[in-house]
Design an enzyme around this catalytic site. Structure first.
Site, PDB file in Angstrom:
ATOM      1  N   LYS A   1       0.859  -1.197   0.000  1.00 22.16           N
ATOM      2  CA  LYS A   1       0.000   0.000   0.000  1.00 22.16           C
ATOM      3  C   LYS A   1       0.882   1.229   0.000  1.00 22.16           C
ATOM      4  CE  LYS A   1      -4.485   0.907   0.340  1.00 22.16           C
ATOM      5  NZ  LYS A   1      -5.571  -0.034   0.039  1.00 22.16           N
TER       6      LYS A   1
HETATM    7  N1  GLU Z   1      -7.097   0.342  -3.092  1.00 20.72           N
HETATM    8  C1  GLU Z   1      -7.919  -0.794  -3.389  1.00 20.72           C
HETATM    9  C2  GLU Z   1      -7.997  -1.722  -2.180  1.00 20.72           C
HETATM   10  O1  GLU Z   1      -7.869  -1.317  -1.055  1.00 20.72           O
HETATM   11  C3  GLU Z   1      -7.533  -1.474  -4.676  1.00 20.72           C
HETATM   12  C4  GLU Z   1      -6.182  -2.103  -4.704  1.00 20.72           C
HETATM   13  C5  GLU Z   1      -5.782  -2.621  -6.087  1.00 20.72           C
HETATM   14  O2  GLU Z   1      -6.597  -2.643  -6.991  1.00 20.72           O
HETATM   15  O3  GLU Z   1      -4.612  -3.006  -6.203  1.00 20.72           O
HETATM   16  O4  GLU Z   1      -8.293  -2.874  -2.310  1.00 20.72           O
END
Ligand code: GLU
Length: 477
Positions: free
Chosen positions: A107
């Site tokens: 993240k």
């Molecule tokens: N930010 C989104 C999540 O928390 C999507 C992550 C992604 O598609 O890699 O799942």
């Protein structure tokens, strides 16, 4: 606000992990290896804006590299910090394992209020942040693939993809370095709606199991269910829209940063969203619905389904005891603290956990990544062949009917549907639906059959941790 005495978001995720790990027989070394965050990179960079140098702080955290690339969004918010990014990266590891997307968890975050900057400034800031991450392979099609999260969207992803392409001019797979791009820049149909669509598919699957619905003390079927949604951003908006327009749910309240609007007859989500777009993202003044300034209190209103689709920690020790919803689906990441989770379980509330409920986003990101690596749109080879086969069958049936004087006629609606081959959007939705159903079934199998498992969250962790552990074992760790 979250109670001061409560554990941090990352600690809360670890404590939830521990509840599951206790019921498994992992070696202590492996358990610790899976739980910890592998690394967090912090970067401080300057950008010349409005005549002076502004310094920004950003993070990219990698929780687990048991599979690569690692995956997870990039968040733009002033509240971003290392603890939050690490908690979200851990959730990505478990989420990807649960829905079988072949990624580790990561993240990113940038401490910024995106509303304070204009589009050109945001592009400069995003490109500079991306440059710092690309330089260290923290954005890379084979190693680390970001996506949108709170405060970012298609536009930012397009800038990141372009920045990567500029720095890697001969990489034929450059587009796969980030997902959530606009369709004209290598994106995929259905990615924007994906997380909200996933919430809808998750609820539909839950309601296919009367035993599970009974645990929440609800009557069968989604039709007519009273729903409260917190957050009408990308996820909350799509979930509320689809549930009200396609499943007959009544959205009786929407909570946003300036309070809440309520209508027991059900809100028109499309009209509400248009109102917000025109009014700087504010609900106040929306005609035909009651506005209350204290949004948090509306979480405690009676309803059938509560959908927190905004921030982490919104249901905490201070309000959990007053929450009346018998079913909560966590469209946001971490909306319920560890302490609140225990209070809600005690009351018999069923919680469909974040790592499952909001996995639609990363699932469709996976499809986009595969599309970029295969360099062809889904359905391009099969669609017309599929239509030709269906046409053969229809024509043969019509010929038989005429020859044998059977008087059969196929309804025009059936013919039209049967004769239409699947385009990319239809294939994406089908892949997402299948993913959400399969993952739910894996989770409920553990929920119903494994000794000591009381709730879906622990079941989800057990499924995920077992899969991550199996990958580590097969690597000889
Ligand atoms: N930010 C989104 C999540 O928390 C999507 C992550 C992604 O598609 O890699 O799942």
């Amino acid at each position: 606000m979250q109670h001061a005495a409560e554990p941090s978001f990352r600690e809360s995720v670890d404590l939830m992990f521990n509840r599951a790990a206790r019921l498994m027989d992992l070696s202590p070394g492996l358990e610790q290896k899976i739980r910890v965050c592998n690394s967090t990179y912090t970067v401080r960079f300057g950008v010349r804006l409005r005549g002076k140098i502004e310094t920004f702080t950003g993070y990219r955290s990698v929780h687990s590299e048991h599979m690569e690339p690692v995956k997870g969004g990039i968040r733009y918010a002033l509240s971003v910090n290392q603890d939050e990014v690490e908690a979200l990266a851990a959730l990505m590891t478990y989420k990807c394992a649960l829905v079988e997307t072949p990624f580790g968890g990561s993240k990113g975050g940038l401490c910024i209020d995106p509303r304070q900057w204009d589009e050109h400034e945001l592009e400069q800031i995003t490109r500079r942040f991306a440059y710092e991450l690309i330089k260290r392979d923290l954005i890379h099609p084979a190693q680390n693939v970001p996506a949108p999260d709170m405060g970012t969207g298609e536009r930012e992803m397009a800038w990141i993809a372009d920045q990567y392409a500029r720095m890697n001019t001969t990489d034929i797979n450059a587009k796969a370095c980030v997902t959530g791009k606009p369709p004209h820049a290598g994106g995929i149909q259905g990615r924007v709606e994906a997380t909200g669509r996933g919430v809808q598919f998750a609820l539909r699957e839950f309601f296919r199991h009367p035993e599970d619905v009974a645990k929440a003390g609800l009557a069968e079927g989604l039709e007519g269910k009273r729903v409260i949604v917190q957050g009408l951003g990308n996820v909350g908006y799509h979930a509320a829209k689809f549930l009200s327009e396609e499943d007959g749910c009544k959205i009786i309240a929407v909570i946003e940063r300036d309070g809440a609007v309520l209508d027991p007859k059900g809100l028109d989500i499309e009209a509400l969203r248009q109102w917000m777009t025109k009014n700087g993202g504010l609900l106040a003044g929306y005609p035909g619905a009651r506005h209350v300034p204290d949004g948090a209190a509306v979480l405690e209103e009676p309803c059938d389904i509560l959908i927190p689709a905004a921030l982490e920690g919104v249901i905490h020790l201070g309000n959990a005891g007053r929450i009346k919803a018998p079913l909560i689906i966590e469209a946001a990441n971490g909306p319920i603290t560890f302490g609140a989770d225990a209070i809600l379980r005690e009351k018999g509330c069923v919680i469909i956990p974040d790592m499952y409920a909001n996995a639609g986003g990363v699932t469709v990101s996976y499809f986009e990544w595969v599309k970029n690596l295969s360099h062809i749109r889904f359905g391009r080879m099969q669609r017309r062949a599929e239509e030709a086969r269906s046409r053969l069958l229809v024509e043969e049936l019509e010929r038989l009917s005429a020859d044998q004087h059977l008087g059969w006629t196929l309804s025009p609606d059936f013919k039209q549907k049967f004769l239409t081959g699947s385009d990319e959007l239809a294939l994406v939705r089908s892949g997402l639906d299948d993913t959400m159903r399969t993952a739910y079934q894996a989770m409920r199998e553990v929920w119903h059959n494994r000794e000591g498992v009381e709730d879906l969250r622990v079941a989800a962790y057990i499924v995920s941790i077992s899969r991550v552990a199996a990958t580590y074992r097969s690597k000889g760790l």
